[in-house]
Design an enzyme around this catalytic site. Structure first.
Site, PDB file in Angstrom:
ATOM      1  CG  ASN A 190      -1.926  -1.135   1.176  1.00 29.14           C
ATOM      2  OD1 ASN A 190      -2.733  -1.268   0.271  1.00 29.14           O
ATOM      3  ND2 ASN A 190      -1.832  -1.997   2.170  1.00 29.14           N
ATOM      4  CE  LYS A 236       2.083  -7.638  -3.643  1.00 25.16           C
ATOM      5  NZ  LYS A 236       2.038  -6.240  -3.228  1.00 25.16           N
ATOM      6  CG  HIS A 295      -0.200  -2.415 -10.758  1.00 25.45           C
ATOM      7  ND1 HIS A 295      -0.948  -1.278 -10.947  1.00 25.45           N
ATOM      8  CD2 HIS A 295       0.763  -2.081  -9.863  1.00 25.45           C
ATOM      9  CE1 HIS A 295      -0.468  -0.295 -10.208  1.00 25.45           C
ATOM     10  NE2 HIS A 295       0.566  -0.765  -9.537  1.00 25.45           N
ATOM     11  CG  ASP A 305     -11.058 -13.794  -4.477  1.00 25.35           C
ATOM     12  OD1 ASP A 305     -10.221 -14.550  -5.006  1.00 25.35           O
ATOM     13  OD2 ASP A 305     -11.710 -14.132  -3.471  1.00 25.35           O
TER      14      ASP A 305
END
Length: 274
Positions: free
Chosen positions: A91, A179, A199, A215
């Site tokens: 973030n 991730k 992205h 998702d």
């Protein structure tokens, strides 16, 4: 010990690329099942085409390419450093996350110093990266769990584990999601994995590589099954780079702009299907 695959040499353009043979069928990674087994995209041929298109457009960024030959390096980045670096990248921008990591390492010479530091001092050191309280808590938790479970602040033992074992180990740390685990696998452990950030997720949905209902977590599972192992590193770096620079391939609006014949339309729109 799982044998690490040697990465091919960095190429600077599509004309210099010498792709390895790509299997005709989908890739199967680990024991996790594909959440969308009837969704036949991307095909290996599509993966090669997109890789070559983006390689000609961007090349592999040097800051990512350095990880290709890390397995041959006499002093690879410590796995714990890589994990924390990835946590700090969440973030925020690359510039801010790098500043936060540099500030962290400058303020605390060793992970032992971070372990005994006050949370507020750690937060102040990484504040430039954003979400300092959350990230500081995550880092502290990782170090605390390592000390309790392993007796030392080190993750080098992960190099001797299989992909599934690494995922199981890192999933034990609160705040470490799929991730982050995938990034550590690909960049720090040189394993064939395909992280899915915002992205890449948006590009994959626009091109129809994942169903509209997917998702990010299910997209990660599906793409890791479909993308051939030998293409994962390059394709991931290129799609990530492209996603930061282009907004035309990350929405239906962008796709429609491309269909109107915009000369500057994203080349990935050519791979979209209805």
């Amino acid at each position: 010990m799982e044998k690490k695959r040697k990465r091919k040499q960095l190429v600077q353009g599509a004309e210099e690329t010498k792709p390895k043979p790509v299997r005709s069928g989908p890739t199967r990674t680990g024991t996790v099942k594909d959440p969308f087994p009837s969704h036949g995209r991307p095909t290996p041929q599509e993966c090669v085409a997109v890789r070559d298109t983006l390689l000609a457009l961007h090349g592999i960024p040097p800051e990512l390419a350095k990880y290709r030959n890390a397995v041959q390096s006499e002093s690879p980045e410590p796995v714990l450093d890589g994990l924390v670096r990835t946590v700090l990248s969440q973030n925020t921008t690359e510039t801010n996350s790098q500043k936060a990591f540099t500030s962290l390492k400058t303020s605390f010479p060793t992970w032992e110093h971070v372990f005994v530091a006050e949370s507020k001092d750690l937060e102040n050191a990484i504040r430039c990266g954003g979400l300092a309280p959350t990230k500081a808590s995550c880092i502290k938790n990782v170090l605390r769990c390592l000390r309790e479970r392993r007796g030392q602040l080190c993750l080098e033992y992960l190099r001797d584990l299989s992909v599934d074992e690494v995922k199981a180990e890192l999933s034990l740390f609160k705040g470490i999601g799929p991730k982050t685990v995938s990034c550590v696998l690909m960049f720090n452990l040189q394993r064939d994995d395909f992280p899915v950030d915002t992205h890449i997720f948006e590009i994959a949905k626009t091109m129809g590589w994942v169903p509209a209902v997917a998702d990010r977590n299910k997209s990660y599972l599906h793409l890791n099954q479909r993308i051939p192992n030998e293409l994962k590193f390059d394709l991931n770096c290129l799609m990530y780079t492209h996603g930061k620079l282009c907004r035309k391939c990350s929405s239906k609006k962008g796709k429609q702009q491309g269909e109107k014949g915009n000369d500057e339309s994203c080349p990935l729109l050519n791979y979209c299907t209805e």
